[in-house]
Design a protein around this motif. Sequence first.
Motif, short mmCIF file in Angstrom:
data_model
loop_
_atom_site.label_atom_id
_atom_site.label_comp_id
_atom_site.label_asym_id
_atom_site.label_seq_id
_atom_site.Cartn_x
_atom_site.Cartn_y
_atom_site.Cartn_z
N UNK A 34 0.80 -1.22 0.00
CA UNK A 34 0.00 0.00 0.00
C UNK A 34 0.84 1.27 0.00
N UNK A 35 2.15 1.16 -0.15
CA UNK A 35 3.02 2.33 -0.13
C UNK A 35 2.74 3.21 -1.34
N UNK A 36 2.50 4.49 -1.08
CA UNK A 36 2.21 5.45 -2.15
C UNK A 36 3.10 6.68 -2.02
N UNK A 37 4.31 6.48 -1.54
CA UNK A 37 5.20 7.61 -1.33
C UNK A 37 4.96 8.22 0.04
N UNK A 38 5.52 9.37 0.25
CA UNK A 38 5.41 10.05 1.54
C UNK A 38 4.05 10.72 1.66
N UNK A 39 3.34 10.38 2.72
CA UNK A 39 2.02 10.97 2.92
C UNK A 39 2.10 12.48 3.10
N UNK A 40 3.22 12.96 3.63
CA UNK A 40 3.37 14.40 3.82
C UNK A 40 3.63 15.12 2.50
N UNK A 41 4.45 14.52 1.65
CA UNK A 41 4.69 15.09 0.32
C UNK A 41 3.39 15.06 -0.48
N UNK A 42 2.67 13.96 -0.40
CA UNK A 42 1.41 13.84 -1.12
C UNK A 42 0.40 14.89 -0.64
N UNK A 43 0.31 15.07 0.67
CA UNK A 43 -0.62 16.07 1.21
C UNK A 43 -0.21 17.48 0.78
N UNK A 44 1.07 17.77 0.83
CA UNK A 44 1.54 19.10 0.44
C UNK A 44 1.23 19.38 -1.03
N UNK A 45 1.31 18.36 -1.86
CA UNK A 45 1.01 18.54 -3.29
C UNK A 45 -0.48 18.79 -3.52
N UNK A 46 -1.32 18.24 -2.67
CA UNK A 46 -2.77 18.37 -2.84
C UNK A 46 -3.38 19.58 -2.14
N UNK A 47 -2.73 20.05 -1.09
CA UNK A 47 -3.31 21.14 -0.30
C UNK A 47 -2.70 22.47 -0.71
N UNK A 48 -3.55 23.44 -0.98
CA UNK A 48 -3.00 24.75 -1.35
C UNK A 48 -3.03 25.73 -0.19
N UNK A 58 3.71 17.74 8.23
CA UNK A 58 4.80 17.41 7.32
C UNK A 58 6.05 18.21 7.61
N UNK A 59 5.87 19.50 7.86
CA UNK A 59 7.01 20.37 8.19
C UNK A 59 7.68 19.91 9.47
N UNK A 60 6.88 19.57 10.48
CA UNK A 60 7.43 19.11 11.76
C UNK A 60 8.17 17.79 11.60
N UNK A 61 7.60 16.88 10.81
CA UNK A 61 8.24 15.58 10.62
C UNK A 61 9.58 15.73 9.91
N UNK A 62 9.63 16.55 8.89
CA UNK A 62 10.89 16.77 8.16
C UNK A 62 11.91 17.46 9.05
N UNK A 63 11.48 18.43 9.84
CA UNK A 63 12.40 19.12 10.74
C UNK A 63 12.98 18.14 11.76
N UNK A 64 12.15 17.23 12.26
CA UNK A 64 12.63 16.22 13.21
C UNK A 64 13.67 15.31 12.55
N UNK A 65 13.38 14.87 11.32
CA UNK A 65 14.33 14.00 10.62
C UNK A 65 15.65 14.72 10.36
N UNK A 66 15.59 15.98 9.95
CA UNK A 66 16.82 16.74 9.72
C UNK A 66 17.58 16.91 11.04
N UNK A 67 16.86 17.19 12.10
CA UNK A 67 17.50 17.40 13.40
C UNK A 67 18.20 16.14 13.90
#
Length: 127
Positions: A34-48, A58-67
Amino acid sequence: MSRIARARTASPRNPRELLDTLAHSLVDDSSTPRFRGCEFVNAAAELDEEEHPAQSLGTDQRAWLVSITAEALEELGHPHPRRLARKLMMLRTGATVVLGLDRDDDSGAVFFEAWRAILEDELAPTE
């Protein structure tokens, strides 16, 4: 996040293992049907709407990963850990898209090869 946090707790003195877990977790996740890529990237692409709650997740998750990546790189003595963490996150994000779209057996191996090559190059002793 919980898998990466568990890896950090299990091997607190092995930042290289944590970096490997960051790479492996993506490929492991992508192997599920059922993998369809990153749910956060997908949401960002769909939400304006920039203020939509999914955007901040999504921003928080990416910031945590970078940190957490930067912390591991700092422990390994890299002179610019945050910059390298961002570079690795860009690679990981691109790999997420490829793994979600291509569905071939080789993409995970190509991602690991690139991840390890960047780390080897960036962490090599300088003269």
